[in-house]
Design an enzyme around this catalytic site. Structure first.
Site, short mmCIF file in Angstrom:
data_model
loop_
_atom_site.label_atom_id
_atom_site.label_comp_id
_atom_site.label_asym_id
_atom_site.label_seq_id
_atom_site.Cartn_x
_atom_site.Cartn_y
_atom_site.Cartn_z
N ALA A 67 0.82 -1.22 0.00
CA ALA A 67 0.00 0.00 0.00
C ALA A 67 0.85 1.26 0.00
CB ALA A 67 -0.90 -0.01 1.23
N LYS A 68 2.10 1.15 0.42
CA LYS A 68 3.03 2.28 0.46
C LYS A 68 2.42 3.51 1.11
CE LYS A 68 5.72 0.48 -3.44
NZ LYS A 68 4.93 -0.68 -3.88
N ARG A 69 1.78 3.30 2.26
CA ARG A 69 1.11 4.38 2.97
C ARG A 69 2.09 5.14 3.86
NH1 ARG A 69 -2.34 2.75 -0.38
NH2 ARG A 69 -4.53 2.48 0.14
#
Lengths: 270, 270
Positions: free
Chosen positions: A95-97
């Site tokens: 998700a690379k949040r």
């Protein structure tokens, strides 16, 4: 899932393969499009055909968000299916949040509690208080972007910052964060030679390595430079496996591609 | 929405206020919880009560993802409501996304096409090819994280990289990317004095400035250091406005808080 359990899975299956479930409706077999939830049906078939060859599945959230509410529902069904049928799999929400503290906490809740993923990928740019809320969840892992597999990695990640490349600074700094033992790191296979120096900073951590296959990274090089005493690697392949064929035999063909990688991995592990 | 249209809105309304729609079910008025879609009902009431005082609304996606499919549906209903009823508002999906090229393209599609936001916030760590897919969408804006409002901003963003702080390097580098005229930048109000130097690099760009209010930033300082000839600022307030009260009069109280900021802005603009 604990790291010990993950290592056991790797030894049992003779595989450190992670399969990326990046579902694009324009690439999946056309006959699936008639079903009510083609994304989930595709994932289910791929998972059923490959689960004994890999230790991890990694849906990238972008591919699900691109289909709005339906995509989000398909992601939920996919993780539920994995948790119910193959709980031995290490699941990664790619998700690379990352956001300010209280907001990162909401993302952590979404992926760790509601969806019950084992891990989530997180971007480091916003620093400590954007990552620590993820690390608060016991038994969960936070996979920090360090050196990514794309060309743009050279724009900022490899800049020299205070006498050290930024990606090394990110890794070194993160070791001081609370519950940092739950951190893993993304390091692209396309930059395998960098792994040796990374291993000097984090000899024990697991690395998630994308970029083998379609992006051109070499499994052997990743192994050579990146392995540690307990393997310490999860090597991801997405397109090379899941889009191996687009006919009725797509899952069978995906298995064949996964098997090739697993057999290569078994040799390296031997 | 074009930048010219945004500037016109600012002049007409005498406001450069952006209201952050960060909906937490534990903080919204309890009487709303009985409705079928409390998140949307809350947003609708806040929007109806404040739309003439602000030029922009910014839902942070974390707060919606935290409620799974229901949250995602509420986000879709919120953006649809805004686009149908208040198309003059500049809408921001505060998503802080970023991935390798083809994957970033999926995020761009999700926010620009399916949800029809005017803009989306994007993280710079993965470099050029992670941002350019967003810039391909004509008439849309990509808001790049530069210097964020949180404490963790000092972990990496202010490191000196090649004789320049990383956040300045990010801003300077991004100017060379394709369609960079569609870029805006996030600069936290808690670091207002940095705005003067940022303005030397990007005199003409719009800045999205979070951190006024609950996080402690000063509107006057942001104006002093950050304004340009066409204002060039969107100042965000979330909690300070939307959670001003939790009774039946919550929307009215939210309006009062928004009005205070708008009146302060009108004075600065005069």
């Amino acid at each position: 899932m604990t790291t010990t359990q993950l290592i056991q899975q790797i030894q049992t299956k003779k595989s450190f393969l992670c399969i990326g479930l990046d579902v694009d409706l324009e690439k999946i077999p056309p006959h699936l499009l008639a079903s009510e939830d083609p994304i989930f049906e595709f994932n289910k078939a791929i998972i059923d055909a490959t689960h004994d060859l890999c230790v991890s599945y990694k849906p990238n959230t972008a591919f699900y968000e691109a289909y709005g509410v339906k995509g989000w529902m398909a992601l939920q069904r996919t993780i539920d299916y994995l948790n119910q049928n193959y709980p031995e799999q290490f699941t990664i929400a790619d998700a690379k949040r990352g956001d300010i503290g209280n907001t990162s906490g909401r993302y952590a809740k979404a992926f760790f509690e509601d969806m019950a993923f084992d891990s989530v990928t997180v971007a480091p740019y916003m620093g400590k208080d954007s990552v620590e809320p993820f690390l608060e969840f016991e038994g969960k892992h936070t996979i920090l972007l360090a050196l990514t597999s794309n060309e743009g990695a050279f724009d900022f990640q490899t800049l020299t910052c205070d006498n050290q490349e930024l990606y090394k600074k990110v890794i070194a700094t993160s070791k001081g964060w609370k519950n940092s033992q739950q951190l893993m790191y993304v390091v692209g296979a396309t930059k395998a030679e960098y792994l040796a120096e990374i291993r000097q900073i984090i000899p024990d951590s697991f690395l998630l390595v994308p970029g083998v296959g379609a992006q051109g990274g070499s499994l052997e090089e990743v192994w050579h430079y990146g392995k540690n005493d307990s393997v310490g690697l999860l090597v991801n392949s997405s397109r090379g496996i899941i889009y191996a064929a687009s006919g009725l035999d797509f899952a069978e063909k995906a298995r064949e591609e996964a098997l090739k990688l697993q057999q290569e991995m078994a040799k390296l592990l031997a």
